[in-house]
Design a protein around this motif. Sequence first.
Motif, mmCIF file in Angstrom:
data_model
loop_
_atom_site.group_PDB
_atom_site.id
_atom_site.type_symbol
_atom_site.label_atom_id
_atom_site.label_comp_id
_atom_site.label_asym_id
_atom_site.label_seq_id
_atom_site.Cartn_x
_atom_site.Cartn_y
_atom_site.Cartn_z
ATOM 1 N N GLU A 139 44.911 24.596 48.253
ATOM 2 C CA GLU A 139 44.672 25.656 49.237
ATOM 3 C C GLU A 139 44.410 26.995 48.536
ATOM 4 N N ARG A 140 45.251 27.298 47.555
ATOM 5 C CA ARG A 140 45.088 28.558 46.816
ATOM 6 C C ARG A 140 43.797 28.540 46.008
ATOM 7 N N ALA A 141 43.463 27.370 45.457
ATOM 8 C CA ALA A 141 42.229 27.278 44.662
ATOM 9 C C ALA A 141 41.005 27.557 45.541
ATOM 10 N N PHE A 142 40.933 26.923 46.716
ATOM 11 C CA PHE A 142 39.778 27.161 47.602
ATOM 12 C C PHE A 142 39.721 28.627 48.042
ATOM 13 N N ALA A 143 40.884 29.239 48.268
ATOM 14 C CA ALA A 143 40.891 30.661 48.648
ATOM 15 C C ALA A 143 40.322 31.499 47.507
ATOM 16 N N ASP A 144 40.627 31.133 46.274
ATOM 17 C CA ASP A 144 40.104 31.876 45.126
ATOM 18 C C ASP A 144 38.602 31.638 44.934
ATOM 19 N N PHE A 145 38.134 30.393 45.195
ATOM 20 C CA PHE A 145 36.684 30.126 45.106
ATOM 21 C C PHE A 145 35.956 31.071 46.080
ATOM 22 N N MET A 146 36.515 31.187 47.276
ATOM 23 C CA MET A 146 35.931 32.054 48.309
ATOM 24 C C MET A 146 35.926 33.512 47.833
ATOM 25 N N ARG A 147 37.023 33.950 47.274
ATOM 26 C CA ARG A 147 37.164 35.350 46.847
ATOM 27 C C ARG A 147 36.131 35.719 45.772
ATOM 28 N N VAL A 148 35.949 34.839 44.767
ATOM 29 C CA VAL A 148 35.082 35.229 43.640
ATOM 30 C C VAL A 148 33.587 35.033 43.924
ATOM 31 N N LEU A 149 33.271 34.331 45.038
ATOM 32 C CA LEU A 149 31.841 34.152 45.383
ATOM 33 C C LEU A 149 31.300 35.389 46.089
ATOM 34 N N ARG A 150 30.020 35.674 45.835
ATOM 35 C CA ARG A 150 29.364 36.731 46.600
ATOM 36 C C ARG A 150 29.058 36.192 48.002
ATOM 37 N N PRO A 151 28.944 37.082 49.005
ATOM 38 C CA PRO A 151 28.514 36.613 50.334
ATOM 39 C C PRO A 151 27.196 35.849 50.212
ATOM 40 N N GLY A 152 27.124 34.697 50.843
ATOM 41 C CA GLY A 152 25.924 33.859 50.740
ATOM 42 C C GLY A 152 25.972 32.921 49.539
ATOM 43 N N GLY A 153 26.989 33.073 48.684
ATOM 44 C CA GLY A 153 27.111 32.239 47.480
ATOM 45 C C GLY A 153 27.422 30.784 47.826
#
Length: 303
Positions: A139-153
């Motif tokens: 869960e924390r990993a997916f939240a971090d993937f979301m955080r470090v991606l640019r919008p539209g990434g």
Amino acid sequence: MVAPASTEEILDVNRRYHDVAAVDYDSKWGVDFGAVGRAQVLGKVEKLLGRRPGPFARALEIGAGTGYFTLNLMQEGVIAAGVCSDVSPGMLGALRANAERLGLHVETVAGDAAALPFEDASFDLVLGHAVLHHLPQLERAFADFMRVLRPGGVLLFAGEPSRYGDRIAALPKRAGLAAAPLWRRAVGARAAEANGNGGPPDDHALESLVDVHAFAPGDLERHASAAGFADVRVRGEELLANMFGWFNRTVEASAVHEDIPFGWFRYAYRGYILLQRIDGALLEPHLPAARFYNLMLTARKPG
Ligand SMILES: C[S@@+](CC[C@H](N)C(=O)[O-])C[C@H]1O[C@@H](n2cnc3c(N)ncnc32)[C@H](O)[C@@H]1O
């Protein structure tokens, strides 16, 4: 009853296991950075993103290992700048050596996928191959993937074991164990030393500790959706190729590696590639994702 391992224990055993595995990882798993490896990796990415994906200006690979995905995608022009992260410094050392040999520049960062040391919105693509099933804190990993991606990434993972695949892999492994003595005699190889319990070689024993998940397609969809991703899609790949591969790896693991004739490895490799093609052409268009050995996931950060 054995108490479930803590997050720290899972991270630690993964780090130690993969640090040791790094030494002969590429030869053991047939990781290739030539035309064959490039075509394999591009083929997997194209299954998810369509023909000639990208180019992505800056990509982060999670659990990059020795560089199978990022280095091949950089060679294919799909990724311009690559950052490779992994919990195992040993794997990243092997990756840097591969990158140097190929004349590629990559940044490497050691650490856990659930605590990424990168700025918000700093990547166009977050990707990984055969890594999610090792993560204690999905869960924390997916939240971090979301955080470090640019919008539209774009988020892209491949090579994740399905629950069904994990169950049926037991069959070729059992068949491999039963056939191993006869196979060793046929190829003229000595038996590998068993561990103290008379059991299989040690890295096989550790496998059950580093592999903490097998997924149903819905599990991956839920994790991505819960983190806020849009356009979440999961598909399956490889069935016959993996059955064949597990049988071969099991008999190979029972023997002294140097005794196994080169012709065997050539046969095993070619057979695997052929069955991968058959899986892709005949089975993948028709069977549901859950029936395959590997699952692939793609999604997009809204915006
Ligand atoms: C099966 S290997 C796959 C390596 C590479 N992606 C490939 O396809 O060849 C799994 C990789 O995930 C890494 N790994 C395991 N747990 C991790 C974690 N919590 N965070 C980041 N990487 C992790 C391992 O060190 C290992 O390099």
